[in-house]
Motif scaffolding. Structure first.
Motif, PDB file in Angstrom:
ATOM      1  N   UNK A 174      25.477  36.680  46.996  1.00 17.00           N
ATOM      2  CA  UNK A 174      24.783  36.602  45.714  1.00 17.00           C
ATOM      3  C   UNK A 174      25.524  35.628  44.814  1.00 17.00           C
ATOM      4  N   UNK A 175      24.789  34.878  44.009  1.00 16.54           N
ATOM      5  CA  UNK A 175      25.438  34.035  43.005  1.00 16.54           C
ATOM      6  C   UNK A 175      25.727  34.889  41.782  1.00 16.54           C
ATOM      7  N   UNK A 176      26.978  34.838  41.277  1.00 17.28           N
ATOM      8  CA  UNK A 176      27.366  35.695  40.158  1.00 17.28           C
ATOM      9  C   UNK A 176      27.863  34.904  38.951  1.00 17.28           C
ATOM     10  N   UNK A 234      49.720  49.429  46.243  1.00 17.07           N
ATOM     11  CA  UNK A 234      49.260  50.800  46.059  1.00 17.07           C
ATOM     12  C   UNK A 234      48.406  50.923  44.800  1.00 17.07           C
ATOM     13  N   UNK A 235      47.377  50.120  44.742  1.00 15.39           N
ATOM     14  CA  UNK A 235      46.509  50.171  43.570  1.00 15.39           C
ATOM     15  C   UNK A 235      45.136  49.617  43.858  1.00 15.39           C
ATOM     16  N   UNK A 236      44.294  49.585  42.798  1.00 17.72           N
ATOM     17  CA  UNK A 236      42.936  49.081  42.887  1.00 17.72           C
ATOM     18  C   UNK A 236      42.803  47.783  42.114  1.00 17.72           C
ATOM     19  N   UNK A 237      41.934  46.900  42.594  1.00 17.29           N
ATOM     20  CA  UNK A 237      41.415  45.816  41.773  1.00 17.29           C
ATOM     21  C   UNK A 237      40.105  46.321  41.193  1.00 17.29           C
ATOM     22  N   UNK A 238      40.000  46.270  39.868  1.00 15.64           N
ATOM     23  CA  UNK A 238      38.783  46.741  39.203  1.00 15.64           C
ATOM     24  C   UNK A 238      38.247  45.614  38.335  1.00 15.64           C
ATOM     25  N   UNK A 239      36.990  45.721  37.977  1.00 11.93           N
ATOM     26  CA  UNK A 239      36.358  44.733  37.103  1.00 11.93           C
ATOM     27  C   UNK A 239      35.607  45.453  36.002  1.00 11.93           C
ATOM     28  N   UNK A 240      35.676  44.902  34.798  1.00 10.91           N
ATOM     29  CA  UNK A 240      34.906  45.457  33.687  1.00 10.91           C
ATOM     30  C   UNK A 240      33.467  44.964  33.765  1.00 10.91           C
ATOM     31  N   UNK A 241      32.642  45.513  32.921  1.00  6.03           N
ATOM     32  CA  UNK A 241      31.227  45.122  32.927  1.00  6.03           C
ATOM     33  C   UNK A 241      31.053  43.644  32.575  1.00  6.03           C
ATOM     34  N   UNK A 242      31.988  43.107  31.769  1.00  2.00           N
ATOM     35  CA  UNK A 242      31.867  41.695  31.368  1.00  2.00           C
ATOM     36  C   UNK A 242      32.469  40.740  32.392  1.00  2.00           C
ATOM     37  N   UNK A 243      33.102  41.287  33.474  1.00  2.00           N
ATOM     38  CA  UNK A 243      33.626  40.425  34.531  1.00  2.00           C
ATOM     39  C   UNK A 243      35.119  40.219  34.499  1.00  2.00           C
ATOM     40  N   UNK A 244      35.836  40.925  33.600  1.00  2.00           N
ATOM     41  CA  UNK A 244      37.288  40.766  33.543  1.00  2.00           C
ATOM     42  C   UNK A 244      37.943  41.545  34.681  1.00  2.00           C
ATOM     43  N   UNK A 301      26.420  46.292  39.599  1.00  2.00           N
ATOM     44  CA  UNK A 301      27.497  45.464  40.129  1.00  2.00           C
ATOM     45  C   UNK A 301      28.306  44.900  38.960  1.00  2.00           C
ATOM     46  N   UNK A 302      29.624  45.183  38.950  1.00  2.00           N
ATOM     47  CA  UNK A 302      30.538  44.492  38.043  1.00  2.00           C
ATOM     48  C   UNK A 302      31.263  43.454  38.906  1.00  2.00           C
ATOM     49  N   UNK A 303      31.313  42.212  38.464  1.00  2.00           N
ATOM     50  CA  UNK A 303      31.911  41.155  39.285  1.00  2.00           C
ATOM     51  C   UNK A 303      33.218  40.657  38.691  1.00  2.00           C
TER      52      UNK A 303
END
Length: 745
Positions: free
Chosen positions: A538-540, A598-608, A562-564
Motif C-alpha cells: 500500500x502507498x502510505x 526487548x521492546x516494541x516499535x509503535x506508531x501514533x495515528x499521525x505517523x510518528x 492502520x497507523x504507519x
C-alpha cells in the motif's frame, strides 16, 4: 705483471684470456685480503701502545694509499681531520668457480682508538661474462677491464635489494663504457654478472632501459643508488622478471623483426585518449598482433587479476621512464606501473605557466584515469594524469561550463546509483539514476533504450576529483510532481518487485514504473523482500518534491485501522512537538517487535514512530507481552521527546493505574502468598504476587545466612509492609522456606 689484451680479439681468444685472468685475479685476491688484515692489526697495535693519533693516521693513510696502488686494487682514503680517516677498497676475492669482488668500507679514529672495517661481496663474475667484457671492451690491458668492473660495484647492493623485492631475474648495472647484466645467485646476496654489453650497438630491448638510466645519471646520479627507484624501474620492464639467457638476444631480434610502427604500440599511441575508449576486442588494428611481443612490453602490467586501484584514485608515484615518444612511465609503489600519455604533458605546457615536465627519478602525484586490459598482450595498462595538470584542466572546464548552463549528451554507462553521461563536447558527466527514471516515467518513455537517447542536461555542480560534471534534467521537479500525483494514490494497493535490499528497508519498483521504500517497521513483522521478490504493498506517504514514495505491506489479517511509520520530515516533527508534550496520553499501534532491545516499535495515528520497551508495558513483572500482537492499538503516555535526535519514547504502564494506588491493598498486610522469583539483585529478590498483580522485595537482610533461591522458583512469603506513596511492597520469608536444605551462597 699486466696482461696485454690485443684489440678486436675473437671469442675463442677472449675465452682463453678470461680463464687465465680469472686464475690470476683469484690468486692475488686472497693475498690482498691477508695484507689488509695485517695492516689494520699493525695500526691497532700502534693505537693501543699510545702512539700519537695524528702520526698513526699519517701512517695509515700512506699505507692504504700504497695498498690500493696495486694493480688489482682500487680505493680511496678520505681525511676527515688529522686524527680521523675513512676509506674504501675494492679487490678480487676467492671463490670456487667464479671470481668475486670485495668491497671494504673502513674507519680509523686516532682519538677513540677505533680501527674497524666492514667487508661485503656485492658481485661475482662468470667466465662467460669476463669473456664478453674482454671481447667487446676496446682496451689494451686487464687493468682497464678491472676499472669497468669496479665502476658498477657501488650499484650492485641497492639493485640486488630491489631485485629481491621484485623477484627480478636480470637487471642492468651501469659501468663506465656499457653495462653488465646482473642475476641473482642461489642462496646468496651476491649479484652474478652474467654478461657485459657495450653502450653503442644495443638492441631495442636493452637500449630503452639504458637510455633512461643514462638520463637519470646526468640529472640525478644519486638516485641510481636508491633501491626504491631500482625496484620501481625493474617492475616497469616486465621482461626483467624473466631469466636472461647469455648469447644472441633472440627475443629482441624476434620482437624487432615484426617491424611494428609506433601507432600499433599501446604505450606510444599518439591518439591515446581515443584508443583507450575502445574495447580492445573491437580494435582490429591492435588485435591483429596476438601476443605480438616475444618478450614483454615495458610499461604494461602482466597480471591475471586487475590492479587494486579505482578510477580517479590519487596516488604518489615515481617517474621511472621518459620514452622517446613523449610518454612517461610511473611506478606506483604498489607493484604496478602506469603511463602518462604525451598529450597530457602537452596539455600541462598550455595550462600551467612555466610548466616543468617531470623528470626521471621525480616523485609525482598522479590520478588514475583509465584501466584497460590489452587482450593481445594479456596485460593491464593504467593511464595516468599528473594531479597538477588534471586540476588545471578542470579549472578551465569550470570556467567554460558554468553552473546552470545547458549541455547535451547521451547516457553512456550504468553505474551503481548513477548513470555516466558522454557529453557532445567530449566531457563526461554524472546524473542520479533516479532522475533519469523519474524523467522517463513522467514522459511515458519507460520502455525506451536509454543508451540511444540524447537528452538535455543542466549543470548543477562539479566533481573535481573524478573530473565529472554533475547533471540534472531541466524542469524535472515540475514534471515529476505532476506525474506522481496523477499516478500514485495514498492507500491504494500496488504490485511491485524488490530492486534493492538493505538491513532496514527494501526498494520496490512498482509495476507502473515508480519506485518506493518499504521500511521494516511497515512490514508487519515479515522479513523484508529480497532482490527479485514480488510483493503487494500500500502507498502510505507521498512527497513529489523530494521524489519520495513510502510503502507498507498489507497485514496478514484484516484490521480496521492502520497507523504507519512515516519519514520524520520537518513537517511531521514540528507538527508532533507543537501538538504534544511529555506526559500526554496518545493512541499507538504496535508495528514491530524488537528482540534485541526487548521492546516494541509503535506508531501514533499521525505517523510518528516511537519505541516502547518491554518494562514499560506493565507494572507487574509477570504481566507478559505474549498477548500483544502486531496491529494492536492501545493508549500510552509520552515519557520522552528528544528534539535533537527526533525520537519519542512511550510507556503503556504509565497510562494505567498502579495496583498500589488503591488503599484497600493495605488489608493484605501479613498475608502469606506463593510467589515466583522474577529477578535477582545484589540486595535481594523481586517476587511476583499474582493476587495483587504487583511485585515485592524480599531483602537479603531477611534471609538466613546460607539460604539462596533461583530465578523463577516459587517460594512462600508474607507481606511485611506496604508503602503506598513509594509504591513498594516489603516481603518476609516464611519458616518452611528457611528450614529447607538450600545450597549455600
Amino acid at each position: 705483471m699486466t696482461t696485454i689484451i690485443p684489440p678486436n680479439i675473437s671469442d675463442y681468444t677472449a675465452r682463453n684470456i678470461s680463464l687465465k685472468q680469472l686464475r690470476l685475479w683469484s690468486e692475488s685476491g686472497d693475498g690482498h685480503k691477508q695484507e689488509l688484515i695485517k695492516l689494520l692489526k699493525e695500526i691497532r697495535g700502534k693505537l693501543a701502545r699510545g702512539a700519537s693519533p695524528s702520526k698513526v693516521i699519517t701512517f695509515a693513510t700512506k699505507s692504504l694509499e700504497a695498498f690500493y696502488s696495486k694493480k688489482e686494487v682500487r680505493g680511496e682514503v678520505q681525511l676527515l681531520n688529522n686524527r680521523h680517516i675513512v676509506f674504501k677498497l675494492m679487490f678480487p676475492g676467492v671463490n670456487d668457480q667464479d671470481l668475486q669482488f670485495c668491497l671494504v668500507y673502513g674507519e680509523i679514529n686516532g682519538r677513540t682508538k677505533a680501527c674497524k672495517f666492514d667487508e661485503t661481496t656485492p658481485i661475482k663474475i662468470s667466465a662467460h661474462a669476463l669473456q664478453r667484457l674482454l671481447a667487446r671492451l676496446d682496451v689494451s690491458s686487464d687493468s682497464k677491464a678491472l676499472d669497468e668492473l669496479y665502476s658498477c660495484i657501488k650499484l650492485a647492493i641497492p639493485w640486488h635489494q630491489a631485485a629481491s623485492e621484485t623477484d627480478a631475474q636480470c637487471w642492468p648495472l651501469m659501468s663506465e663504457h656499457g653495462f653488465f647484466v646482473g642475476a641473482p645467485s642461489p642462496d646468496s646476496l651476491v649479484t652474478t654478472l652474467i654478461t657485459w654489453m657495450k653502450a653503442d650497438g644495443l638492441s631495442k630491448k636493452w637500449l630503452e632501459p639504458l637510455e633512461n638510466l643514462w638520463r637519470l645519471k646526468s640529472k640525478k646520479p644519486r638516485t641510481l643508488e636508491d633501491p626504491v627507484f631500482a625496484q620501481e624501474f625493474l617492475i616497469s620492464f616486465p621482461w626483467m622478471l624473466k631469466e636472461h639467457v647469455p648469447g644472441l638476444d633472440l627475443p629482441s631480434l624476434a620482437w624487432e623483426s615484426k617491424d611494428l610502427d609506433r601507432k600499433n604500440d599501446p604505450i606510444s599511441h599518439e591518439n591515446t585518449d581515443d584508443l583507450m575508449e575502445q574495447d580492445v576486442e573491437d580494435n582490429q588494428e591492435i588485435t591483429t598482433y596476438k601476443k605480438r611481443s616475444v618478450s614483454y612490453l615495458s610499461g604494461l602490467n602482466y597480471s591475471n587479476t586487475p590492479p587494486p586501484l579505482k578510477i580517479y584514485d590519487q596516488i604518489k608515484g615515481l617517474v621511472v621512464q621518459k620514452r622517446a615518444d613523449g610518454n612517461i612511465i610511473v611506478g606506483l609503489k604498489n607493484g604496478w606501473v602506469g603511463k602518462i600519455p604525451k598529450i597530457s604533458i602537452e596539455k600541462g605546457s598550455l595550462l600551467i605557466e612555466n610548466y616543468i615536465e617531470p623528470e626521471i627519478g621525480d616523485e609525482i602525484a598522479v590520478s588514475i584515469q583509465k584501466i584497460k586490459r590489452w587482450i593481445d598482450e594479456d596485460a593491464f595498462l593504467i593511464s595516468l594524469d599528473p594531479v597538477d595538470i588534471s586540476d588545471a584542466h578542470w579549472a578551465e572546464i569550470e570556467k567554460l561550463i558554468p553552473i546552470n548552463s545547458q549541455v547535451f549528451g547521451k547516457i553512456s554507462v550504468d553505474l551503481k546509483n548513477k548513470f555516466g553521461v558522454q557529453l557532445s563536447d567530449g566531457h563526461r558527466g554524472l546524473i542520479d539514476k533516479t532522475d533519469v527514471i523519474t524523467y522517463l516515467q513522467a514522459t511515458n518513455n519507460t520502455d525506451i533504450n536509454l543508451f540511444n537517447l540524447e537528452l538535455e542536461f543542466n549543470v548543477i555542480g562539479f566533481n573535481a576529483p573524478k573530473k565529472n560534471l554533475l547533471l540534472s534534467i531541466p524542469n524535472l521537479t515540475e514534471l515529476h510532481k505532476t506525474s506522481i500525483i496523477e499516478k500514485i494514490q495514498i492507500g491504494k494497493t500496488y504490485h511491485g518487485t524488490c530492486i534493492r535490499f538493505c538491513n532496514n528497508f527494501s526498494q520496490i519498483q512498482l509495476d507502473n514504473g515508480y519506485t518506493g521504500v518499504l521500511h521494516r517497521n511497515n512490514s508487519w513483522g515479515l522479513p523484508l523482500p529480497n532482490v527479485g521478490d514480488s510483493v503487494e504493498v500500500n502507498s502510505i506517504y507521498l512527497d513529489p518534491t523530494e521524489n519520495e514514495i513510502w510503502l507498507s505491506r498489507i497485514h496478514e489479517k484484516l484490521i480496521s485501522e492502520y497507523f504507519n511509520c512515516l519519514p520524520v520530515t520537518d513537517t511531521l516533527w514540528n507538527s508532533f512537538v507543537n501538538n504534544h508534550s511529555e506526559g500526554d496520553i496518545v493512541e499507538v499501534q504496535v508495528k514491530d517487535w524488537i528482540e534485541g532491545s526487548q521492546g516494541f516499535i509503535v506508531a501514533t495515528r499521525c505517523g510518528m514512530r516511537g519505541l516502547m520497551s518491554k518494562k514499560e508495558f506493565t507494572w507487574y513483572e509477570l504481566g507478559t507481552t505474549q498477548d500483544i500482537t502486531l496491529g494492536d492499538i492501545f493508549t500510552v503516555k509520552i515519557t520522552k521527546i528528544n528534539n535533537l535526535k527526533r525520537k519519542v519514547a512511550f510507556s503503556k504502564k504509565m497510562a494505567e493505574p498502579h495496583a498500589l494506588d488503591d488503599p484497600k491493598v493495605l488489608s493484605h498486610k501479613g498475608e502469606v502468598f506463593s510467589g515466583q522469583i522474577t529477578s535477582i539483585v545484589d540486595y535481594g529478590y523481586f517476587i511476583a504476587i499474582p493476587q495483587l498483580k504487583a511485585d515485592g522485595l524480599l531483602h537479603k537482610s531477611k534471609i538466613p545466612e546460607g539460604v539462596s533461591f533461583s530465578k523463577n522458583e516459587l517460594i512462600k512469603v508474607s507481606i511485611a509492609d506496604i508503602d503506598l506513596q513509594k509504591k513498594r511492597i516489603s516481603l518476609s520469608l516464611v519458616q518452611e522456606n528457611q528450614d529447607r536444605n538450600i545450597s549455600k551462597i
